[in-house]
Design a protein around this motif. Sequence first.
Motif, PDB file in Angstrom:
ATOM      1  N   ALA A 205       1.240   5.698  -0.647  1.00  0.00           N
ATOM      2  CA  ALA A 205       0.535   6.977  -0.643  1.00  0.00           C
ATOM      3  C   ALA A 205       1.453   8.091  -1.098  1.00  0.00           C
ATOM      4  O   ALA A 205       2.653   8.095  -0.798  1.00  0.00           O
ATOM      5  CB  ALA A 205      -0.002   7.289   0.753  1.00  0.00           C
TER       6      ALA A 205
ATOM      7  N   VAL B 192      -3.241   7.690   7.947  1.00  0.00           N
ATOM      8  CA  VAL B 192      -4.329   7.044   7.212  1.00  0.00           C
ATOM      9  C   VAL B 192      -4.399   5.592   7.663  1.00  0.00           C
ATOM     10  O   VAL B 192      -3.511   4.788   7.367  1.00  0.00           O
ATOM     11  CB  VAL B 192      -4.102   7.120   5.690  1.00  0.00           C
ATOM     12  CG1 VAL B 192      -5.253   6.455   4.941  1.00  0.00           C
ATOM     13  CG2 VAL B 192      -3.948   8.574   5.244  1.00  0.00           C
TER      14      VAL B 192
ATOM     15  N   ILE C 294      -0.738   4.218   7.142  1.00  0.00           N
ATOM     16  CA  ILE C 294       0.192   4.921   6.267  1.00  0.00           C
ATOM     17  C   ILE C 294       0.386   6.320   6.836  1.00  0.00           C
ATOM     18  O   ILE C 294      -0.584   7.023   7.138  1.00  0.00           O
ATOM     19  CB  ILE C 294      -0.355   5.032   4.831  1.00  0.00           C
ATOM     20  CG1 ILE C 294      -0.740   3.667   4.289  1.00  0.00           C
ATOM     21  CG2 ILE C 294       0.673   5.694   3.921  1.00  0.00           C
ATOM     22  CD1 ILE C 294      -1.434   3.719   2.943  1.00  0.00           C
TER      23      ILE C 294
ATOM     24  N   ILE D  92     -10.115   1.981   3.650  1.00  0.00           N
ATOM     25  CA  ILE D  92      -9.705   3.085   4.521  1.00  0.00           C
ATOM     26  C   ILE D  92     -10.666   3.159   5.700  1.00  0.00           C
ATOM     27  O   ILE D  92     -11.881   3.205   5.518  1.00  0.00           O
ATOM     28  CB  ILE D  92      -9.704   4.419   3.749  1.00  0.00           C
ATOM     29  CG1 ILE D  92      -8.807   4.328   2.517  1.00  0.00           C
ATOM     30  CG2 ILE D  92      -9.262   5.555   4.666  1.00  0.00           C
ATOM     31  CD1 ILE D  92      -7.382   3.966   2.814  1.00  0.00           C
TER      32      ILE D  92
ATOM     33  N   VAL E 175       1.444   9.947   5.977  1.00  0.00           N
ATOM     34  CA  VAL E 175       1.580  10.769   4.780  1.00  0.00           C
ATOM     35  C   VAL E 175       2.170  12.125   5.164  1.00  0.00           C
ATOM     36  O   VAL E 175       1.653  12.811   6.055  1.00  0.00           O
ATOM     37  CB  VAL E 175       0.224  10.973   4.080  1.00  0.00           C
ATOM     38  CG1 VAL E 175       0.398  11.769   2.792  1.00  0.00           C
ATOM     39  CG2 VAL E 175      -0.431   9.625   3.797  1.00  0.00           C
TER      40      VAL E 175
ATOM     41  N   ASN F  25      -2.880   0.560  -4.116  1.00  0.00           N
ATOM     42  CA  ASN F  25      -2.800  -0.793  -3.573  1.00  0.00           C
ATOM     43  C   ASN F  25      -2.184  -1.686  -4.641  1.00  0.00           C
ATOM     44  O   ASN F  25      -2.791  -1.926  -5.679  1.00  0.00           O
ATOM     45  CB  ASN F  25      -4.196  -1.280  -3.184  1.00  0.00           C
ATOM     46  CG  ASN F  25      -4.203  -2.730  -2.747  1.00  0.00           C
ATOM     47  OD1 ASN F  25      -3.162  -3.275  -2.376  1.00  0.00           O
ATOM     48  ND2 ASN F  25      -5.370  -3.345  -2.783  1.00  0.00           N
TER      49      ASN F  25
ATOM     50  N   LEU G 190      -9.848   0.787  -1.720  1.00  0.00           N
ATOM     51  CA  LEU G 190      -8.905   0.974  -2.810  1.00  0.00           C
ATOM     52  C   LEU G 190      -9.029  -0.173  -3.800  1.00  0.00           C
ATOM     53  O   LEU G 190      -9.148  -1.330  -3.410  1.00  0.00           O
ATOM     54  CB  LEU G 190      -7.469   1.017  -2.292  1.00  0.00           C
ATOM     55  CG  LEU G 190      -7.128   2.060  -1.225  1.00  0.00           C
ATOM     56  CD1 LEU G 190      -5.629   2.082  -1.007  1.00  0.00           C
ATOM     57  CD2 LEU G 190      -7.619   3.436  -1.623  1.00  0.00           C
TER      58      LEU G 190
ATOM     59  N   LEU H 228      -4.606  13.387  -1.670  1.00  0.00           N
ATOM     60  CA  LEU H 228      -3.999  12.095  -1.370  1.00  0.00           C
ATOM     61  C   LEU H 228      -4.180  11.160  -2.558  1.00  0.00           C
ATOM     62  O   LEU H 228      -5.284  11.028  -3.095  1.00  0.00           O
ATOM     63  CB  LEU H 228      -4.644  11.460  -0.140  1.00  0.00           C
ATOM     64  CG  LEU H 228      -4.386  12.130   1.213  1.00  0.00           C
ATOM     65  CD1 LEU H 228      -5.024  11.307   2.319  1.00  0.00           C
ATOM     66  CD2 LEU H 228      -2.911  12.304   1.472  1.00  0.00           C
TER      67      LEU H 228
ATOM     68  N   SER I 161       1.264  12.639  -1.798  1.00  0.00           N
ATOM     69  CA  SER I 161       0.461  13.811  -1.458  1.00  0.00           C
ATOM     70  C   SER I 161       0.830  14.996  -2.343  1.00  0.00           C
ATOM     71  O   SER I 161       1.935  15.083  -2.871  1.00  0.00           O
ATOM     72  CB  SER I 161       0.670  14.196   0.010  1.00  0.00           C
ATOM     73  OG  SER I 161       2.003  14.630   0.225  1.00  0.00           O
TER      74      SER I 161
ATOM     75  N   VAL J 279       0.860  -1.183   0.000  1.00  0.00           N
ATOM     76  CA  VAL J 279       0.000   0.000   0.000  1.00  0.00           C
ATOM     77  C   VAL J 279       0.898   1.235   0.000  1.00  0.00           C
ATOM     78  O   VAL J 279       1.818   1.340   0.809  1.00  0.00           O
ATOM     79  CB  VAL J 279      -0.929   0.010   1.223  1.00  0.00           C
ATOM     80  CG1 VAL J 279      -1.852   1.216   1.185  1.00  0.00           C
ATOM     81  CG2 VAL J 279      -1.741  -1.267   1.280  1.00  0.00           C
TER      82      VAL J 279
ATOM     83  N   LEU K 273      -3.692   7.319  -3.177  1.00  0.00           N
ATOM     84  CA  LEU K 273      -3.468   6.052  -2.493  1.00  0.00           C
ATOM     85  C   LEU K 273      -3.487   4.918  -3.511  1.00  0.00           C
ATOM     86  O   LEU K 273      -4.368   4.871  -4.379  1.00  0.00           O
ATOM     87  CB  LEU K 273      -4.540   5.823  -1.433  1.00  0.00           C
ATOM     88  CG  LEU K 273      -4.647   6.906  -0.344  1.00  0.00           C
ATOM     89  CD1 LEU K 273      -5.818   6.608   0.577  1.00  0.00           C
ATOM     90  CD2 LEU K 273      -3.361   7.012   0.442  1.00  0.00           C
TER      91      LEU K 273
ATOM     92  N   TYR L 230      -6.018   1.797   7.716  1.00  0.00           N
ATOM     93  CA  TYR L 230      -6.683   0.945   6.743  1.00  0.00           C
ATOM     94  C   TYR L 230      -6.752  -0.482   7.251  1.00  0.00           C
ATOM     95  O   TYR L 230      -6.073  -0.861   8.202  1.00  0.00           O
ATOM     96  CB  TYR L 230      -5.955   0.995   5.389  1.00  0.00           C
ATOM     97  CG  TYR L 230      -4.582   0.365   5.390  1.00  0.00           C
ATOM     98  CD1 TYR L 230      -4.412  -0.992   5.127  1.00  0.00           C
ATOM     99  CD2 TYR L 230      -3.446   1.119   5.659  1.00  0.00           C
ATOM    100  CE1 TYR L 230      -3.153  -1.575   5.125  1.00  0.00           C
ATOM    101  CE2 TYR L 230      -2.187   0.551   5.650  1.00  0.00           C
ATOM    102  CZ  TYR L 230      -2.044  -0.796   5.387  1.00  0.00           C
ATOM    103  OH  TYR L 230      -0.793  -1.372   5.399  1.00  0.00           O
TER     104      TYR L 230
END
Length: 245
Positions: free
Chosen positions: A43, A199, A210, A110, A212, A102, A173, A98, A45, A41, A100, A201
Amino acid sequence: MQTVFVAALGIVLSTVLAGFVTTYFDVWSSSRSPVPVGRGVHAESEVWWDLTQDNKAVRLKGPVDTEKLERNDLDGDTDLDGLVEGGGVYAGMVRIRLILMNFTKVPVSITGVRARVTAEEPVPEGSLLSCGGPQGGIGMTRVRIDLGSPTRSAQEYDGKDLVGQYPTQQVQLAKQDEPAIFDILVVAGKTTASYVLDVDYQQGTDKGRIVVDQSGKPFVLAPAEGDARAKYKCDTATTGWEKSR
């Protein structure tokens, strides 16, 4: 005797090597993101503003040479980014996009988003510059975080109406590296806050997080309201600066 010696030496070297490898991978793992290893996973930004709706603002510790900004023949949006690169901080609000992803075959849901403040400083009271503002645009950002709230958890809105803590419905995701993109409107608290986004999940029965940030550094946001020795607003063409105080 020689064979026994060689065998014993081999055992010692193997033990030392195993210890080295274990130590190396422990250090390597601890220096990585707290995302569970092998989950796949990821991420990214991006910070942005919609100047038809938003007041993009920057606070500085000292004075600013607006004539120099105008001589550089840039627009107000670019000027503000340059001032932050020179040591200023964004103020008031910011939108964080964001992205994201996978990379596995197991779906990821999430379960929560929260701002985690890592440091706080007094608000710079030198100069405050802003550009943009409401021009009839329609607000599209449904997810908001208030750095001044006790929990700093993301909340979901329908227009101006609060729906509930984000996500109010399952956010999943897609499998196999199809990015999910959504925006969070972050509003400043009463201090200059450095923060990251946590974040949370769930993937199958496993839970993860995660962290970020902005290219390895925390986001930074100060309030736009409050005292400043000088205040400036860009003109309607966003090419000049007018002093309002």
